[in-house]
Write a protein that holds these residues in place. Sequence first.
Motif, PDB file in Angstrom:
ATOM      1  N   ILE A 133      50.979  42.168  37.277  1.00  0.00           N
ATOM      2  CA  ILE A 133      49.614  41.994  36.774  1.00  0.00           C
ATOM      3  C   ILE A 133      48.877  40.849  37.470  1.00  0.00           C
ATOM      4  O   ILE A 133      47.703  41.015  37.847  1.00  0.00           O
ATOM      5  N   PRO A 134      49.480  39.661  37.684  1.00  0.00           N
ATOM      6  CA  PRO A 134      48.725  38.594  38.368  1.00  0.00           C
ATOM      7  C   PRO A 134      48.250  38.983  39.763  1.00  0.00           C
ATOM      8  O   PRO A 134      47.094  38.724  40.123  1.00  0.00           O
ATOM      9  N   ALA A 135      49.114  39.608  40.560  1.00  0.00           N
ATOM     10  CA  ALA A 135      48.712  39.998  41.918  1.00  0.00           C
ATOM     11  C   ALA A 135      47.641  41.080  41.883  1.00  0.00           C
ATOM     12  O   ALA A 135      46.691  41.042  42.679  1.00  0.00           O
ATOM     13  N   VAL A 136      47.773  42.037  40.959  1.00  0.00           N
ATOM     14  CA  VAL A 136      46.758  43.081  40.828  1.00  0.00           C
ATOM     15  C   VAL A 136      45.422  42.476  40.422  1.00  0.00           C
ATOM     16  O   VAL A 136      44.363  42.832  40.957  1.00  0.00           O
ATOM     17  N   SER A 137      45.450  41.531  39.475  1.00  0.00           N
ATOM     18  CA  SER A 137      44.216  40.861  39.052  1.00  0.00           C
ATOM     19  C   SER A 137      43.574  40.111  40.208  1.00  0.00           C
ATOM     20  O   SER A 137      42.352  40.177  40.409  1.00  0.00           O
TER      21      SER A 137
END
Length: 270
Positions: A133-137
């Motif tokens: 989720i952090p990298a996608v965000s």
Amino acid sequence: MAQHWTHRGGGWLPPRSPRPGVIPLRPLGPRDILDGTLATLGRYGGRLLGALLLGQLGGLLLLAAVAGAATLASLTRTAGSRVFVYTLAPALALFLLFCRALATALAAALLRPAVLGRPVTTLGLLRAAAPRIPAVSGARLLALLAAAGPGAAALGAGLPPLALLPLAPVALWLWVLFALAPTAAGYEGLGPVAALRRSARLVRGAWWRTFAITVPAGALALGAAYAVPLRFGVLGALFAPALLLTVPQPASGLLYMDRLLRSEPGITAG
């Protein structure tokens, strides 16, 4: 390459591409992507939606805590309405970004099992998506800044909206160029900047194709979000936002897989 006999008119034909899951393991046409999207939603849609709603629950609890704190602070004479502007509004924006990133990360985590026809569980899907989720965000934010940043900066500098019309084609071009970056971050585990580079390499030479598949997927999500409340009333209205997040993601994932298969023919989903 082995051949097989066809009874329709006779003759030898090459064997069909293997299809262990929702798509054949070859470069995809628009019909393949549409069929694969519908097959993914039909086969895994319940678990995808369940994982999304379960993941959103934690975000909702945090948002409720922030809203409660903001409400208590607004009761004081010194806080006033600025509490909403500086606390609750940013928290709501972060929650919406989290929901969008969660949906993309879940679809990326589902991509390999869906292509290979493997079973998944709701909790297993959520566990696989959570670290991404952090990298996608980050990839989604960078893509948004690249596409909308120049226009927003020009508006902030006081230019009239009509003066920004020449920037609109550039913003659209960048939006499509980086459209696959969130999926690349989720599927390949790339950082945000590397994901943008990856998307640009995959979309290069296929901009119109990417545009022509991405936009109808969004329209399908809007149609589903509109039709479900009409059919199921209040219950459907509660699920409409989740449908807006969920429905376009398999199409984006399959388009990403198509670009991988075309640019790297030796790649396999496993």
